[in-house]
Write an enzyme that holds these catalytic residues in place. Structure first.
Site, PDB file in Angstrom:
ATOM      1  N   ASP A   1      79.732  46.868 -11.045  1.00 42.18           N
ATOM      2  CA  ASP A   1      80.906  47.637 -10.636  1.00 42.18           C
ATOM      3  C   ASP A   1      82.119  47.218 -11.446  1.00 42.18           C
ATOM      4  OD1 ASP A   1      80.957  45.131  -9.424  1.00 42.18           O
ATOM      5  OD2 ASP A   1      80.589  45.912  -7.429  1.00 42.18           O
TER       6      ASP A   1
ATOM      7  N   ASP B   1      81.376  43.191   5.006  1.00 40.25           N
ATOM      8  CA  ASP B   1      81.108  44.448   5.731  1.00 40.25           C
ATOM      9  C   ASP B   1      79.755  45.051   5.362  1.00 40.25           C
ATOM     10  OD1 ASP B   1      81.573  45.406   3.197  1.00 40.25           O
ATOM     11  OD2 ASP B   1      83.307  46.645   3.719  1.00 40.25           O
TER      12      ASP B   1
ATOM     13  N   HIS C   1      78.574  45.588   2.257  1.00 37.46           N
ATOM     14  CA  HIS C   1      78.468  46.349   1.002  1.00 37.46           C
ATOM     15  C   HIS C   1      77.651  45.594  -0.042  1.00 37.46           C
ATOM     16  CE1 HIS C   1      82.484  44.361  -0.317  1.00 37.46           C
ATOM     17  NE2 HIS C   1      81.578  43.925  -1.170  1.00 37.46           N
TER      18      HIS C   1
ATOM     19  N   GLU D   1      80.654  50.824  -0.015  1.00 39.73           N
ATOM     20  CA  GLU D   1      81.206  50.457   1.292  1.00 39.73           C
ATOM     21  C   GLU D   1      80.448  51.177   2.412  1.00 39.73           C
ATOM     22  OE1 GLU D   1      82.958  47.965   1.482  1.00 39.73           O
ATOM     23  OE2 GLU D   1      84.868  48.019   0.432  1.00 39.73           O
TER      24      GLU D   1
HETATM   25  C1  F6R Z   1      80.644  42.262  -7.087  1.00 39.87           C
HETATM   26  C2  F6R Z   1      79.997  43.007  -6.033  1.00 39.87           C
HETATM   27  C3  F6R Z   1      80.261  42.766  -4.602  1.00 39.87           C
HETATM   28  C4  F6R Z   1      80.241  41.283  -4.221  1.00 39.87           C
HETATM   29  C5  F6R Z   1      80.598  41.122  -2.756  1.00 39.87           C
HETATM   30  C6  F6R Z   1      80.619  39.670  -2.348  1.00 39.87           C
HETATM   31  O1  F6R Z   1      80.191  42.700  -8.359  1.00 39.87           O
HETATM   32  O2  F6R Z   1      79.257  43.864  -6.359  1.00 39.87           O
HETATM   33  O3  F6R Z   1      79.301  43.427  -3.836  1.00 39.87           O
HETATM   34  O4  F6R Z   1      78.971  40.764  -4.480  1.00 39.87           O
HETATM   35  O5  F6R Z   1      81.872  41.674  -2.529  1.00 39.87           O
HETATM   36  O6  F6R Z   1      81.653  39.012  -2.998  1.00 39.87           O
HETATM   37  P1  F6R Z   1      81.722  37.427  -3.015  1.00 39.87           P
HETATM   38  O7  F6R Z   1      80.523  36.973  -3.742  1.00 39.87           O
HETATM   39  O8  F6R Z   1      82.977  37.109  -3.777  1.00 39.87           O
HETATM   40  O9  F6R Z   1      81.750  36.994  -1.607  1.00 39.87           O
END
Ligand code: F6R
Length: 260
Positions: A67, A136, A138, A143
């Site tokens: 992303d 959440d 995702h 989301e």
């Molecule tokens: C990032 C991504 C997100 C993160 C998620 C967890 O490329 O795709 O899905 O993996 O927001 O973030 P952290 O690892 O910072 O808790």
């Protein structure tokens, strides 16, 4: 789905690194799907160590980011392309020309998203996709209530995710509202999905993803439909699981010939 409960994030990072090393040794031109955020950092640290100390060769591998934020200027330190260069690809000798990210600055985002999907297909598809999970539920930036069949597209972040990610920026106000993310359908096309989730803050999302119903309210629950998913969780992230004892038993009795 395989759930492996490990003592800490470093051990989880070593397990993921083992799977990536085995892939890259067997297939030097492997295509890696790369997550950002804090969860994969132990994986990237371990792979950088193996590259420096053991000569693990990534020179022929290709990387696709999961992303990207929309609207960050090129070179912004928190753009995910920059983060991946800094945290992983430059440390293991992957040339920047072999790393792609969704284009969050494109004038025509929809066309850029379709091109990104085509690039992944042209590369032969993603062999191993690293994933983290949002509080959440995702994955990527899909989301809650994202289509379970979605492809790469623009999404609006929840305020919860913006608050979670504010730690990477100076303030909440600097966190973009929009992102471009591989869709859940895109992620599901990868041949092996390796999820790393650590810390108590992830416990309820992990519980919903692994043991909840498959439902768009928890996007990560779609992983229950994938034939090859490995969940690497530390004790804290595993603390909400009902079948923790079974996952430990399964791991302790895993046939020696069966790989991750
Ligand atoms: C990032 C991504 C997100 C993160 C998620 C967890 O490329 O795709 O899905 O993996 O927001 O973030 P952290 O690892 O910072 O808790």
């Amino acid at each position: 789905m395989e759930v492996i409960i490990l003592s800490d994030k470093e051990e989880a990072g070593r397990f993921a690194a083992d799977a990536i090393e085995a892939l890259v040794v067997a297939k030097p031109e492997a295509v890696l799907g790369l997550a950002t955020g804090s969860s994969p950092l132990p994986i990237y640290d371990e792979l950088a160590r193996r590259h420096a100390e053991e000569g693990l060769d990534f020179s022929r591998t290709r990387g696709f980011a999961l992303d990207e934020y929309v609207g960050l200027p090129a070179g912004h330190p928190e753009s995910y392309w920059e983060v991946l260069q800094r945290e992983f690809t430059s440390r293991v000798g992957i040339d920047p020309s072999r790393v792609s990210a969704p284009n969050g600055s494109a004038e025509d985002i929809a066309t850029a998203c379709a091109e990104y999907e085509a690039q992944i297909v042209a590369a032969g598809g993603i062999d191993l996709q690293i994933l983290g999970i949002g509080t959440d539920g995702h994955i990527g930036f899909n989301e809650p209530v994202s289509s379970l069949a979605s492809r790469t597209r623009i999404k609006t972040l929840t305020e919860q995710t913006r608050q979670d990610n504010a730690r990477f920026f100076g303030s909440l106000g600097e966190v973009p509202h929009h992102v471009v993310t591989q869709g859940l359908g895109t992620i599901m096309d990868a041949r092996h999905l390796v999820m790393i989730a650590t810390g108590a803050g992830k416990a309820s999302a992990v519980k919903a993803a692994v043991e909840g119903p498959v439902a768009a309210i928890c996007p990560a629950s779609v992983l229950q439909f994938h034939p090859h998913v490995t969940f690497l969780v530390d004790e804290a992230a595993a603390s909400g699981l009902s079948l923790g004892g079974y996952y430990r038993h399964t791991w302790n009795n895993k046939p020696s010939w069966q790989k991750l």
